[in-house]
Design a protein around this motif. Structure first.
Motif, PDB file in Angstrom:
ATOM      1  N   ARG A 130       3.655   9.952  -9.717  1.00  0.00           N
ATOM      2  CA  ARG A 130       2.978  10.143 -11.002  1.00  0.00           C
ATOM      3  C   ARG A 130       2.349  11.527 -11.074  1.00  0.00           C
ATOM      4  O   ARG A 130       2.446  12.230 -12.094  1.00  0.00           O
ATOM      5  N   GLY A 131       1.728  11.957  -9.995  1.00  0.00           N
ATOM      6  CA  GLY A 131       1.114  13.282  -9.959  1.00  0.00           C
ATOM      7  C   GLY A 131       2.149  14.393 -10.093  1.00  0.00           C
ATOM      8  O   GLY A 131       1.940  15.367 -10.819  1.00  0.00           O
TER       9      GLY A 131
ATOM     10  N   THR B  38       0.836  -1.193   0.000  1.00  0.00           N
ATOM     11  CA  THR B  38       0.000   0.000   0.000  1.00  0.00           C
ATOM     12  C   THR B  38       0.874   1.247   0.000  1.00  0.00           C
ATOM     13  O   THR B  38       0.607   2.213  -0.723  1.00  0.00           O
TER      14      THR B  38
ATOM     15  N   ALA C 240       2.321   1.793  -3.461  1.00  0.00           N
ATOM     16  CA  ALA C 240       1.289   2.259  -4.398  1.00  0.00           C
ATOM     17  C   ALA C 240       0.990   3.736  -4.168  1.00  0.00           C
ATOM     18  O   ALA C 240       0.835   4.514  -5.124  1.00  0.00           O
ATOM     19  N   VAL C 241       0.918   4.154  -2.913  1.00  0.00           N
ATOM     20  CA  VAL C 241       0.654   5.550  -2.586  1.00  0.00           C
ATOM     21  C   VAL C 241       1.806   6.426  -3.076  1.00  0.00           C
ATOM     22  O   VAL C 241       1.611   7.486  -3.675  1.00  0.00           O
ATOM     23  N   GLU C 242       3.028   6.005  -2.823  1.00  0.00           N
ATOM     24  CA  GLU C 242       4.196   6.761  -3.268  1.00  0.00           C
ATOM     25  C   GLU C 242       4.250   6.870  -4.792  1.00  0.00           C
ATOM     26  O   GLU C 242       4.580   7.917  -5.335  1.00  0.00           O
ATOM     27  N   LEU C 243       3.934   5.783  -5.478  1.00  0.00           N
ATOM     28  CA  LEU C 243       3.908   5.805  -6.947  1.00  0.00           C
ATOM     29  C   LEU C 243       2.842   6.767  -7.471  1.00  0.00           C
ATOM     30  O   LEU C 243       3.068   7.491  -8.442  1.00  0.00           O
ATOM     31  N   ALA C 244       1.698   6.782  -6.835  1.00  0.00           N
ATOM     32  CA  ALA C 244       0.627   7.689  -7.252  1.00  0.00           C
ATOM     33  C   ALA C 244       1.062   9.138  -7.053  1.00  0.00           C
ATOM     34  O   ALA C 244       0.830  10.001  -7.914  1.00  0.00           O
ATOM     35  N   GLN C 245       1.705   9.425  -5.924  1.00  0.00           N
ATOM     36  CA  GLN C 245       2.199  10.785  -5.676  1.00  0.00           C
ATOM     37  C   GLN C 245       3.278  11.160  -6.693  1.00  0.00           C
ATOM     38  O   GLN C 245       3.301  12.286  -7.215  1.00  0.00           O
TER      39      GLN C 245
END
Length: 98
Positions: A20-21, A10, A13-18
């Motif tokens: 990507r943003g 988790t 995934a959160v770090e990757l989403a950040q």
């Protein structure tokens, strides 16, 4: 009671989403800057074309004025030659009259 350990999947995934943003935000900023540069370049090209047109027009007008001035100038070499001949004739006449 202890809290359960966080799930490492988790967190990734959160770090990757950040990440990507942040990358998307950075890319949009770069695109915006490039669009501004393209617009400025286009505007500069148009200004240069207009300046070239204006300068050519001014040069044509100046050339026309110079040619008109050349046509209206006095032929100084011919006038000098005539004055010299008149002086020689006057000197010859003065010699014969004395």
């Amino acid at each position: 009671m202890t809290s359960p350990a966080p799930d490492p999947t988790t967190n990734v995934a959160v770090e990757l989403a950040q990440l990507r943003g942040e990358i998307n935000t950075g890319l949009e900023s770069i695109k915006g800057t490039l669009n501004i540069l393209v617009e400025r370049t286009t505007r500069t090209d148009a200004d240069l074309r207009q300046l070239k047109t204006d300068m050519e027009k001014e040069l044509d007008e100046l050339r026309t004025e110079v040619n008109e001035l050349k046509k209206g100038r006095w032929p100084l070499a011919q006038i000098g030659a005539l004055a010299t001949v008149a002086g020689v004739v006057a000197a010859v006449i003065a010699l014969f009259l004395n």
